[in-house]
Write a protein that holds these residues in place. Structure first.
Motif, short mmCIF file in Angstrom:
data_model
loop_
_atom_site.label_atom_id
_atom_site.label_comp_id
_atom_site.label_asym_id
_atom_site.label_seq_id
_atom_site.Cartn_x
_atom_site.Cartn_y
_atom_site.Cartn_z
N PRO A 167 24.38 41.81 -3.66
CA PRO A 167 24.25 40.22 -3.55
C PRO A 167 23.87 40.03 -5.00
CG PRO A 167 22.42 41.53 -2.31
CD PRO A 167 23.15 42.37 -2.78
N PRO A 168 24.28 38.64 -5.34
CA PRO A 168 24.05 38.19 -6.53
C PRO A 168 22.81 38.57 -7.67
CG PRO A 168 24.96 36.36 -5.43
CD PRO A 168 24.59 37.78 -4.57
N ASN A 169 21.79 38.57 -6.99
CA ASN A 169 20.46 38.87 -7.60
C ASN A 169 19.95 40.32 -7.36
OD1 ASN A 169 20.43 36.18 -9.01
ND2 ASN A 169 19.83 35.40 -6.84
N HIS A 170 20.82 41.08 -6.97
CA HIS A 170 20.41 42.60 -6.63
C HIS A 170 19.95 43.25 -7.94
CE1 HIS A 170 20.28 46.85 -5.52
NE2 HIS A 170 20.48 46.26 -4.34
N PRO A 171 18.92 43.57 -8.02
CA PRO A 171 18.22 44.35 -9.25
C PRO A 171 19.07 45.34 -10.03
CG PRO A 171 16.68 45.14 -7.03
CD PRO A 171 17.94 44.03 -6.63
N ALA A 172 20.04 45.91 -9.15
CA ALA A 172 20.84 46.87 -10.01
C ALA A 172 21.71 46.20 -10.92
CB ALA A 172 21.58 47.77 -8.69
N ARG A 173 22.06 44.99 -10.56
CA ARG A 173 22.86 44.25 -11.48
C ARG A 173 22.26 43.86 -12.75
NH1 ARG A 173 26.81 39.84 -8.99
NH2 ARG A 173 28.06 41.21 -7.45
N ASP A 174 20.97 43.82 -12.76
CA ASP A 174 20.06 43.51 -13.85
C ASP A 174 20.53 44.24 -15.04
OD1 ASP A 174 17.98 42.88 -15.63
OD2 ASP A 174 16.80 42.34 -13.78
N THR A 175 20.73 43.51 -16.22
CA THR A 175 20.98 44.21 -17.49
C THR A 175 19.74 45.13 -18.09
OG1 THR A 175 20.26 42.38 -18.74
CG2 THR A 175 22.43 42.56 -18.50
N GLN A 176 18.87 45.34 -17.31
CA GLN A 176 17.71 46.26 -17.60
C GLN A 176 18.38 47.61 -17.26
OE1 GLN A 176 14.19 45.71 -18.33
NE2 GLN A 176 15.28 43.96 -19.24
N ASP A 177 19.12 47.58 -16.09
CA ASP A 177 19.70 48.61 -15.44
C ASP A 177 21.14 49.20 -15.83
OD1 ASP A 177 17.44 49.51 -14.08
OD2 ASP A 177 17.82 48.38 -12.27
N THR A 178 21.86 48.13 -16.17
CA THR A 178 23.25 48.23 -16.31
C THR A 178 23.33 48.07 -17.79
OG1 THR A 178 23.68 47.34 -14.23
CG2 THR A 178 25.57 47.32 -15.47
N LEU A 179 24.53 48.94 -18.26
CA LEU A 179 24.90 48.76 -19.69
C LEU A 179 26.21 47.79 -19.60
CD1 LEU A 179 24.28 52.78 -20.64
CD2 LEU A 179 23.14 50.75 -21.72
N VAL A 180 25.92 46.72 -20.25
CA VAL A 180 27.13 45.72 -20.07
C VAL A 180 27.85 45.73 -21.55
CG1 VAL A 180 26.06 44.24 -18.37
CG2 VAL A 180 25.65 43.82 -20.95
N VAL A 181 29.28 45.35 -21.52
CA VAL A 181 29.96 45.35 -22.69
C VAL A 181 29.79 44.07 -23.37
CG1 VAL A 181 32.38 45.48 -23.46
CG2 VAL A 181 31.84 46.89 -21.91
N ALA A 182 29.75 44.13 -24.65
CA ALA A 182 29.15 42.71 -25.30
C ALA A 182 30.29 41.83 -25.30
CB ALA A 182 28.77 43.08 -26.58
N GLY A 183 29.94 40.62 -25.13
CA GLY A 183 31.05 39.53 -25.69
C GLY A 183 31.82 39.11 -24.27
#
Ligand code: PHE
Length: 379
Positions: A167-183
């Motif tokens: 779901p859109p607000n699932h904690p695993a999506r949080d940038t705290q847990d996920t390393l996202v590509v910048a930009g």
């Protein structure tokens, strides 16, 4: 002048017979005699230096005498056939000489090497313990008819989360847990790139590309924004599994994983399934194995429980099948999963955790340290 002295002593007063004629046959015969002499002298143990002097000596060597007696006085048209045979003889002599001096002992002596010293042994490489465990897991499933599927480590939000029913607000999506590509902010959220947090996106990629039945194992690296400690590393490895066919049941899942755990940890281990939750499986379970350190009696490793939690699994959620079919339709492929008969199970396990239990390793950091004292234990 005397004739040739007894071999192998080199003499300096060698005579060379006169050439009777310059025709090919006479030349062949004359050089064949010399070639036979060379072979004769070198076929038995001999003094290489005496041999060299006798044939290649600069003033009185037989080759020099042949050159003087035969080549120099030859008529112009005989020079070429003579020269060719002369060069062949010379090569034969040099080859014989090289053979005599190139014994291992002789060349070592020449190079100043003491061959009585023990040799320097170059260790042969081994498989890294993590790779070894990963291959072991994969092999267990290959034997059950699964094939290997791979996917990218830089993944889109869609495959890593959305298609897997996060779901859109699932904690695993949080940038705290996920390393996202910048930009990536200007992109629609489903196209934003990130480092995959698990190998489950390969479930989606495979089913979108291929209709049921599917039986795959997916080994690979995953990334999470976790602080490194004795049991966590921001980069680690998983092996994912997916089996989809007609009428696959939860007992197929239990039987398959029970077999896999026995294959990996020994036939004595027991498994048990605890209710759990993953957005992409329903029902979901955590699989525990009886503690291999105390055989289930209770010890420090299993926190006195007798059980060790090892992996997550469950039946593929219908929402995942629906999402896959939607993707297939968008690509012009027929729907292939959302039918009443099609069902499946999935599982995912951490390779580090399994390797640590297999070998009794208490710090995950050992795998990445490159410390030879650690790695050599797996040679
Ligand atoms: N992807 C899950 C994780 O990383 C594990 C899992 C895989 C669970 C497949 C169920 C089915 O935690």
């Amino acid at each position: 002048m005397t004739g040739r002295s007894a071999r192998p002593k080199a003499t300096m007063n060698e005579t060379i017979p006169q050439l009777s004629s310059y025709d090919e046959t006479s030349l062949d015969a004359a050089f064949a005699t010399l070639g036979a002499e060379v072979r004769d002298e070198t076929s038995t143990p001999h003094d290489a230096e005496a041999f060299r002097l006798r044939w290649l000596g600069r003033k009185q060597g037989r080759l020099k005498l042949v050159s003087d007696a035969w080549l120099k006085s030859a008529p112009a048209e005989a020079r070429k056939p003579l020269g060719m045979r002369f060069n062949q003889l010379k090569q034969q002599i040099e080859a014989a000489l090289a053979g005599a001096t190139a014994t291992p002992l002789a060349s070592a002596k020449k190079a100043g090497i003491d061959i009585t010293l023990p040799g320097a042994v170059r260790a042969s490489g081994i498989q890294h313990p993590l790779l070894k465990t990963m291959n072991e897991i994969v092999a267990v499933f290959h034997h059950l008819g699964y094939s290997t599927a791979l996917g990218p480590q830089v993944e889109s939000d869609f495959y890593n989360f959305e298609a897997l029913n996060f779901p859109p607000n699932h904690p695993a999506r949080d940038t705290q847990d996920t390393l996202v590509v910048a930009g990536q902010q200007s992109r629609p959220s489903r196209d934003r790139l990130l480092m995959r947090t698990h190998t489950s996106p390969v479930q989606i990629r495979t089913m979108v590309a291929q209709a049921a039945p599917v039986r795959i194992v997916v080994p690979g690296k995953v990334h999470r924004n976790d602080a490194a400690d004795a049991t966590h590393s921001p980069v680690f490895h998983q092996v994912e599994g997916l089996c989809v066919d007609t009428n696959i049941t939860f007992s197929d899942l239990k039987g398959t994983l029970d077999h896999a755990m026995k294959a990996l940890f020994g036939s004595g281990v027991k498994t048990r399934f605890f209710p759990s939750f993953f957005p992409f499986t329903e029902p979901s379970a955590d699989v525990q194995i009886s503690c291999i350190f105390c055989a289930g009696k209770g010890c420090r490793k299993c926190k006195q429980s007798g059980w060790i939690e090892l992996l997550g699994c469950g039946m593929v959620d219908p929402a995942v099948f629906a999402s896959v079919d939607q993707q297939r339709e968008a690509q012009g492929l027929p729907r292939a999963y959302g039918t009443a008969k099609i069902s499946g199970f999935a599982f995912g396990m951490g390779v580090e955790r399994i390797a640590m239990i297999q070998h009794g390793i208490s710090d995950i950091g050992h795998f990445y340290s490159g410390d030879m004292r650690f790695l050599e234990q797996f040679a």
